[in-house]
Motif scaffolding. Structure first.
Motif, PDB file in Angstrom:
ATOM      1  N   THR A   1       9.371  -3.721 -20.624  1.00  0.00           N
ATOM      2  CA  THR A   1       9.716  -2.668 -19.680  1.00  0.00           C
ATOM      3  C   THR A   1       9.404  -3.167 -18.273  1.00  0.00           C
ATOM      4  O   THR A   1       8.663  -4.133 -18.089  1.00  0.00           O
ATOM      5  N   GLU A   2       9.977  -2.501 -17.287  1.00  0.00           N
ATOM      6  CA  GLU A   2       9.687  -2.827 -15.893  1.00  0.00           C
ATOM      7  C   GLU A   2       9.619  -1.526 -15.116  1.00  0.00           C
ATOM      8  O   GLU A   2      10.588  -0.754 -15.083  1.00  0.00           O
ATOM      9  N   ALA A   3       8.471  -1.259 -14.511  1.00  0.00           N
ATOM     10  CA  ALA A   3       8.229  -0.009 -13.802  1.00  0.00           C
ATOM     11  C   ALA A   3       7.996  -0.283 -12.325  1.00  0.00           C
ATOM     12  O   ALA A   3       7.793  -1.433 -11.907  1.00  0.00           O
ATOM     13  N   VAL A   4       8.014   0.776 -11.535  1.00  0.00           N
ATOM     14  CA  VAL A   4       7.645   0.636 -10.137  1.00  0.00           C
ATOM     15  C   VAL A   4       6.215   0.113 -10.071  1.00  0.00           C
ATOM     16  O   VAL A   4       5.357   0.488 -10.876  1.00  0.00           O
ATOM     17  N   TRP A   5       5.930  -0.766  -9.104  1.00  0.00           N
ATOM     18  CA  TRP A   5       4.586  -1.328  -8.981  1.00  0.00           C
ATOM     19  C   TRP A   5       3.681  -0.327  -8.281  1.00  0.00           C
ATOM     20  O   TRP A   5       3.858  -0.021  -7.115  1.00  0.00           O
ATOM     21  N   ASN A   6       2.701   0.198  -9.038  1.00  0.00           N
ATOM     22  CA  ASN A   6       1.727   1.139  -8.493  1.00  0.00           C
ATOM     23  C   ASN A   6       0.482   1.080  -9.363  1.00  0.00           C
ATOM     24  O   ASN A   6       0.358   1.811 -10.340  1.00  0.00           O
ATOM     25  N   GLU A   7      -0.440   0.172  -9.016  1.00  0.00           N
ATOM     26  CA  GLU A   7      -1.642  -0.052  -9.820  1.00  0.00           C
ATOM     27  C   GLU A   7      -2.798   0.763  -9.250  1.00  0.00           C
ATOM     28  O   GLU A   7      -3.335   0.477  -8.179  1.00  0.00           O
ATOM     29  N   SER A   8      -3.195   1.779 -10.021  1.00  0.00           N
ATOM     30  CA  SER A   8      -4.214   2.715  -9.550  1.00  0.00           C
ATOM     31  C   SER A   8      -5.607   2.120  -9.519  1.00  0.00           C
ATOM     32  O   SER A   8      -6.479   2.613  -8.797  1.00  0.00           O
ATOM     33  N   TRP A   9      -5.870   1.061 -10.277  1.00  0.00           N
ATOM     34  CA  TRP A   9      -7.218   0.500 -10.322  1.00  0.00           C
ATOM     35  C   TRP A   9      -7.603  -0.170  -9.019  1.00  0.00           C
ATOM     36  O   TRP A   9      -8.782  -0.291  -8.703  1.00  0.00           O
ATOM     37  N   ALA A  10      -6.645  -0.621  -8.200  1.00  0.00           N
ATOM     38  CA  ALA A  10      -6.984  -1.400  -7.006  1.00  0.00           C
ATOM     39  C   ALA A  10      -7.364  -0.556  -5.779  1.00  0.00           C
ATOM     40  O   ALA A  10      -8.419  -0.824  -5.204  1.00  0.00           O
TER      41      ALA A  10
ATOM     42  N   PHE B   1       0.818  -1.211   0.000  1.00  0.00           N
ATOM     43  CA  PHE B   1       0.000   0.000   0.000  1.00  0.00           C
ATOM     44  C   PHE B   1       0.848   1.255   0.000  1.00  0.00           C
ATOM     45  O   PHE B   1       0.502   2.259   0.612  1.00  0.00           O
ATOM     46  N   GLY B   2       1.976   1.192  -0.694  1.00  0.00           N
ATOM     47  CA  GLY B   2       2.830   2.351  -0.777  1.00  0.00           C
ATOM     48  C   GLY B   2       3.245   2.821   0.599  1.00  0.00           C
ATOM     49  O   GLY B   2       3.724   2.037   1.427  1.00  0.00           O
ATOM     50  N   THR B   3       3.048   4.094   0.866  1.00  0.00           N
ATOM     51  CA  THR B   3       3.362   4.669   2.173  1.00  0.00           C
ATOM     52  C   THR B   3       2.106   4.891   3.001  1.00  0.00           C
ATOM     53  O   THR B   3       2.145   5.545   4.040  1.00  0.00           O
ATOM     54  N   THR B   4       0.979   4.329   2.564  1.00  0.00           N
ATOM     55  CA  THR B   4      -0.317   4.520   3.238  1.00  0.00           C
ATOM     56  C   THR B   4      -0.671   3.256   3.992  1.00  0.00           C
ATOM     57  O   THR B   4      -1.083   2.254   3.397  1.00  0.00           O
ATOM     58  N   ASN B   5      -0.506   3.258   5.299  1.00  0.00           N
ATOM     59  CA  ASN B   5      -0.755   2.071   6.108  1.00  0.00           C
ATOM     60  C   ASN B   5      -1.733   2.377   7.231  1.00  0.00           C
ATOM     61  O   ASN B   5      -1.860   3.516   7.676  1.00  0.00           O
ATOM     62  N   VAL B   6      -2.418   1.331   7.708  1.00  0.00           N
ATOM     63  CA  VAL B   6      -3.533   1.529   8.629  1.00  0.00           C
ATOM     64  C   VAL B   6      -3.099   1.544  10.088  1.00  0.00           C
ATOM     65  O   VAL B   6      -2.040   1.042  10.448  1.00  0.00           O
ATOM     66  N   SER B   7      -3.945   2.106  10.903  1.00  0.00           N
ATOM     67  CA  SER B   7      -3.707   2.206  12.336  1.00  0.00           C
ATOM     68  C   SER B   7      -4.492   1.137  13.077  1.00  0.00           C
ATOM     69  O   SER B   7      -5.720   1.042  12.942  1.00  0.00           O
ATOM     70  N   LYS B   8      -3.803   0.316  13.853  1.00  0.00           N
ATOM     71  CA  LYS B   8      -4.462  -0.685  14.670  1.00  0.00           C
ATOM     72  C   LYS B   8      -5.298  -0.035  15.762  1.00  0.00           C
ATOM     73  O   LYS B   8      -6.344  -0.553  16.170  1.00  0.00           O
ATOM     74  N   LEU B   9      -4.860   1.126  16.236  1.00  0.00           N
ATOM     75  CA  LEU B   9      -5.582   1.810  17.306  1.00  0.00           C
ATOM     76  C   LEU B   9      -7.003   2.161  16.885  1.00  0.00           C
ATOM     77  O   LEU B   9      -7.893   2.285  17.718  1.00  0.00           O
TER      78      LEU B   9
ATOM     79  N   ILE C   1      -3.122  -0.453  -5.285  1.00  0.00           N
ATOM     80  CA  ILE C   1      -2.072  -1.176  -4.582  1.00  0.00           C
ATOM     81  C   ILE C   1      -0.725  -0.720  -5.128  1.00  0.00           C
ATOM     82  O   ILE C   1      -0.618  -0.364  -6.297  1.00  0.00           O
ATOM     83  N   ALA C   2       0.292  -0.729  -4.257  1.00  0.00           N
ATOM     84  CA  ALA C   2       1.612  -0.236  -4.671  1.00  0.00           C
ATOM     85  C   ALA C   2       2.666  -0.781  -3.734  1.00  0.00           C
ATOM     86  O   ALA C   2       2.383  -1.146  -2.587  1.00  0.00           O
TER      87      ALA C   2
END
Length: 524
Positions: free
Chosen positions: A331-340, A261-269, A342-343
């Motif tokens: 080609t090979e790019a950074v994994w960042n799929e906007s449709w989901a 999820f890239g740099t976007t992660n959830v809070s357990k709290l 997910i990254a």
């Protein structure tokens, strides 16, 4: 205890895709924020789109499944194609299959059909080789593989949610190193964003470290947001790191997925209902004793050509968004799929200072912190790997027998890279195993010319740089978000840029496995 993830069922499972199903069961655009999708381990199946409505829009075949069904939009790779893309075919032709080596895959529950599914994978793609050498170990006894599927992440009925993870791990570590001894260890319970389950999990790993031969390679597709540890993070992780240190002392290697999820992660709290309002990363991928596996999107034989930023419309997947064209190039790019969306995960750690072997990366990391990932591998769902699964078939496949699915996530990267290390250990049979991988990896990667950006270039790594496909440019791991009109745009949490050289999205890049394995073998 695992990083939040989702499974997107290839067979349009009403359970997994309830928020995304329009009347009549056609896969439609998100009616609710995508974050509300059911969360499961870091493995994904692509949605089934080989439907008559879509064939009318798209006559090309993106994926030919082994059962002769097709997918017109989502691309897939079989083991031979991945081997060719990453140089594994050269190593296999040299007789390097991982023979005499051991790979341990650490999962929350395992799978009730692990052995049968791996055998099916072997019979389909590796029929000329001996049957797989697989063992399943359940340190707390046989897990309660309930036939009931739960919406939660822990407890007996959550096992179905985790079965895809275990299946992906065993089949694709085997694809990299088909001669290796593969061990699937299942340790419930699964506390997806808590730390309560770590003691039993790490006790199980310690037992395996003590009993297995030197040079065992551990692959971990789990993680928690670093902030989950709270104010005791340094103390708690130091205790758990002792397990890694004990393994390294005898020559073992540890890898972990960088997150999805890239740099976007959830809070357990907040019971995983909100994300942190600043960039974060997951543990244990940030442990300096672990090699962090980030994600790329491999486009081999095809190229994404989107003309719309609306992934789904009233009829299902939007052909203008998922448009693609055949090509002789790759080609090979950074994994960042906007449709989901997910990254790949990747960010400076909030727990660990920068290790000495990352001194050359100080300016990119930007602070005195451990930066991840260290390297990367194909993790995309559109361009994922073919995996056979028969566990919980009604949930995973929408039938009673099983199915071929297209799997992605950094959960696909870690086990395949573990197989690469096993091949290096086989080649190093007379001088001892690789062991602590990170110092060796950076000694190679820091050398001039070790990374080149062209797909068929030279060096140990394929440097992942910015790529533009149609109206989208893939150049960071900032997670996307859905807008009210069904379009996607960059989300509110900043990501890290994908730049020339080492970066906080793909590390050194993806390995040219044939070169890297030989260079690892040549080290003292």
């Amino acid at each position: 205890m695992l990083d939040r993830s989702r499974i997107i069922a290839r067979r349009l499972s009403a359970l997994a895709l309830a928020p995304l199903l329009a009347a009549g069961g056609v896969f439609a655009g998100p009616a609710t924020p995508v974050a509300k999708l059911i969360l499961v381990p870091q493995a994904y199946m692509a949605p089934a789109v080989h439907l008559a409505k879509l064939r009318a829009h798209q006559q090309q075949v993106a994926c030919n499944f082994p059962d002769n069904t097709i997918d017109p939009l989502f691309h897939c790779y079989n083991p031979s194609q991945i081997a060719t893309a990453y140089g594994l075919d050269t190593l296999h032709s040299e007789g390097l299959t991982g023979a005499g080596q051991t790979i341990v895959l650490v999962d929350a529950y395992g799978s009730p059909t692990a052995a049968a599914d791996l055998q099916k994978f072997h019979d389909t793609f590796f029929a000329g080789l001996p049957s797989p050498n697989l063992n399943e170990i359940y340190p707390l006894g046989n897990p309660p593989f309930s036939s009931t599927v739960a919406s939660g992440l822990s407890g007996p009925t959550a096992a179905a949610l985790w079965s895809g993870e275990a299946t992906l791990d065993i089949e694709w570590s085997y694809a990299s190193a088909p001669g290796a001894h593969i061990i699937l260890v299942g340790v419930p319970p699964a506390e997806t964003e808590g730390v309560q389950g770590f003691p039993t999990l790490f006790n199980a790993m310690q037992g395996l470290i003590n009993s297995l031969p030197p040079g065992t390679v551990f692959s971990q597709s789990f993680g928690v947001t670093e902030q989950t540890f709270g104010g005791a993070a340094t103390t708690q992780t130091a205790i758990l790191d002792k397990v890694y240190q004990s393994g390294i002392a005898k020559g073992d290697t540890f890898l972990a997925s960088a997150g999805d999820f890239g740099t976007t992660n959830v809070s357990k709290l907040h019971k995983e209902t909100v994300t942190y309002p600043f960039p974060t990363v997951i543990w244990p991928t940030t442990s300096p004793y672990v090699t962090s596996a980030g994600g790329t999107q491999l486009q081999s034989g095809w190229v994404w050509t989107p003309t719309s930023n609306v992934p789904f419309n009233a009829s299902g997947p939007n052909p203008a968004y998922f448009a693609w064209a055949p090509t002789a190039n790759s080609t090979e790019a950074v994994w960042n799929e906007s449709w989901a969306p997910i990254a790949t995960g990747g960010n400076p750690s909030a727990i660990y200072p920068r290790p000495s072997w990352q001194s050359a990366q100080a300016s990119v990391i930007g602070k005195d912190a451990r930066g991840v990932p260290d390297l990367a591998w194909n993790s995309a769902v559109n361009g994922g790997v073919l995996t056979w699964i028969s566990a919980y078939p009604s949930f995973n496949c929408g039938n009673t027998t099983g199915c071929w699915g297209i799997f992605g996530g950094t959960s696909a990267a870690s086990p395949q890279l573990s197989g690469v290390v096993a091949l290096a250990n086989q080649l190093r049979a007379n001088k001892g195993p690789v062991g602590y991988l990170n110092p060796r990896l950076y000694a190679i990667g820091d050398k001039a010319g070790s990374s080149t950006p062209t797909f068929n270039g030279t060096g140990d790594f394929r440097d992942i740089v910015s790529h533009t496909y149609g109206i989208f440019t893939l150049n960071n791991n900032q997670l996307w978000q859905y807008n009210a009109d069904g379009s996607v745009s960059p989300g509110p949490i900043a990501g890290n840029p994908t730049i020339t050289g080492w970066d906080l999205t793909t590390g050194f890049g993806s390995p040219r496995a044939d070169t890297l394995v030989h260079d690892l073998a040549s080290q003292p």
